[in-house]
Design a protein around this motif. Structure first.
Motif, PDB file in Angstrom:
ATOM      1  N   TYR A  55       0.790  -1.219   0.000  1.00  0.00           N
ATOM      2  CA  TYR A  55       0.000   0.000   0.000  1.00  0.00           C
ATOM      3  C   TYR A  55       0.829   1.279   0.000  1.00  0.00           C
ATOM      4  O   TYR A  55       0.271   2.363  -0.157  1.00  0.00           O
ATOM      5  N   LEU A  84      -4.787   3.308  -1.052  1.00  0.00           N
ATOM      6  CA  LEU A  84      -5.793   2.310  -0.695  1.00  0.00           C
ATOM      7  C   LEU A  84      -6.894   2.324  -1.742  1.00  0.00           C
ATOM      8  O   LEU A  84      -7.159   3.352  -2.363  1.00  0.00           O
ATOM      9  N   PRO A  85      -7.531   1.191  -1.959  1.00  0.00           N
ATOM     10  CA  PRO A  85      -8.605   1.149  -2.956  1.00  0.00           C
ATOM     11  C   PRO A  85      -9.756   2.079  -2.560  1.00  0.00           C
ATOM     12  O   PRO A  85      -9.945   2.387  -1.387  1.00  0.00           O
ATOM     13  N   ASN A  87     -12.788   1.516  -2.350  1.00  0.00           N
ATOM     14  CA  ASN A  87     -13.817   0.912  -1.501  1.00  0.00           C
ATOM     15  C   ASN A  87     -13.280   0.515  -0.124  1.00  0.00           C
ATOM     16  O   ASN A  87     -13.917  -0.230   0.609  1.00  0.00           O
ATOM     17  N   TRP A  88     -12.080   1.025   0.230  1.00  0.00           N
ATOM     18  CA  TRP A  88     -11.539   0.745   1.569  1.00  0.00           C
ATOM     19  C   TRP A  88     -12.415   1.416   2.612  1.00  0.00           C
ATOM     20  O   TRP A  88     -12.904   2.539   2.424  1.00  0.00           O
ATOM     21  N   ASP A  89     -12.651   0.735   3.700  1.00  0.00           N
ATOM     22  CA  ASP A  89     -13.517   1.234   4.768  1.00  0.00           C
ATOM     23  C   ASP A  89     -12.769   2.289   5.584  1.00  0.00           C
ATOM     24  O   ASP A  89     -11.900   1.963   6.383  1.00  0.00           O
ATOM     25  N   GLU A 140      -7.382  -4.597   4.829  1.00  0.00           N
ATOM     26  CA  GLU A 140      -8.154  -5.425   3.908  1.00  0.00           C
ATOM     27  C   GLU A 140      -9.655  -5.173   3.984  1.00  0.00           C
ATOM     28  O   GLU A 140     -10.412  -5.721   3.196  1.00  0.00           O
ATOM     29  N   LYS A 141     -10.096  -4.368   4.939  1.00  0.00           N
ATOM     30  CA  LYS A 141     -11.535  -4.099   5.097  1.00  0.00           C
ATOM     31  C   LYS A 141     -12.041  -3.277   3.921  1.00  0.00           C
ATOM     32  O   LYS A 141     -11.419  -2.321   3.500  1.00  0.00           O
ATOM     33  N   ARG A 142     -13.186  -3.670   3.413  1.00  0.00           N
ATOM     34  CA  ARG A 142     -13.800  -2.976   2.286  1.00  0.00           C
ATOM     35  C   ARG A 142     -15.240  -2.612   2.647  1.00  0.00           C
ATOM     36  O   ARG A 142     -15.895  -3.306   3.422  1.00  0.00           O
ATOM     37  N   LYS A 143     -15.707  -1.537   2.045  1.00  0.00           N
ATOM     38  CA  LYS A 143     -17.105  -1.146   2.226  1.00  0.00           C
ATOM     39  C   LYS A 143     -17.970  -2.061   1.388  1.00  0.00           C
ATOM     40  O   LYS A 143     -17.544  -2.541   0.340  1.00  0.00           O
ATOM     41  N   ARG A 144     -19.166  -2.275   1.834  1.00  0.00           N
ATOM     42  CA  ARG A 144     -20.127  -3.032   1.029  1.00  0.00           C
ATOM     43  C   ARG A 144     -20.576  -2.170  -0.134  1.00  0.00           C
ATOM     44  O   ARG A 144     -20.786  -0.969   0.021  1.00  0.00           O
TER      45      ARG A 144
END
Length: 163
Positions: A55, A84-85, A87-89, A140-144
């Motif tokens: 990252y 970070l992507p 959709n990262w939370d 690694e957490k992503r938003k729905r």
């Protein structure tokens, strides 16, 4: 700030030792120990960089005026800009910062206690590893994904009123 917490932690461990006078003198971090702690700091930064490697934003990836670099030796702070992507939370930001901070404290304390009190059980190395695992998990957490609800026409009444 990390060194201050390491000093408080080692002093506390020294005071709680069965022979507190001798242990406190052996364990408490003092200014004369700064060069050794600096090597532990640089080692901690390297380990954090390894976990964040995927990252970390490289100099070619950023746009001025925000230069981003991983940890630099002899820095007072750890600086890392992460790519970070989308959709990262974002709610995990405090987890990432807290896990990094706790990792630095426990890793440096573990290295210090390995030297100052090698005969004692040293749980700080495992706590540092747990913080790195928590850090990796938080990254690694992503938003729905938000899915639009389908348009459903209104349902006619079951018992229509008679005129």
């Amino acid at each position: 700030m990390v060194f201050r917490e390491v000093a408080m932690l080692t002093a506390y461990i020294g005071v709680k030792h069965p022979d507190p006078v001798q242990a406190f003198d052996r364990l408490a971090v003092v200014k004369a120990d700064a060069p050794l702690l600096e090597t532990f700091w640089r080692d901690s930064c390297s380990k954090a960089d390894q976990v964040l490697q995927e990252y970390l934003r490289r100099p070619a990836d950023h746009h001025p005026p925000h230069p981003a670099t991983p940890c630099r030796p002899n820095d007072d702070d750890y600086h890392a800009c992460l790519l970070l992507p989308g959709n990262w939370d974002d709610s995990q930001r405090h987890v990432v910062e807290g896990a990094l901070h706790a990792f630095f404290v426990h890793h440096i304390a573990a290295r210090w206690l390995d030297i100052a009190l090698p005969e004692a059980e040293n749980r700080h190395a495992s706590q540092a590893a747990e913080q790195l695992a928590l850090l990796a998990s938080a990254l690694e957490k992503r938003k729905r994904a938000a899915r639009p609800l389908p348009c459903i026409p209104p349902v006619p009444p079951i018992n229509p009123q008679k005129p």
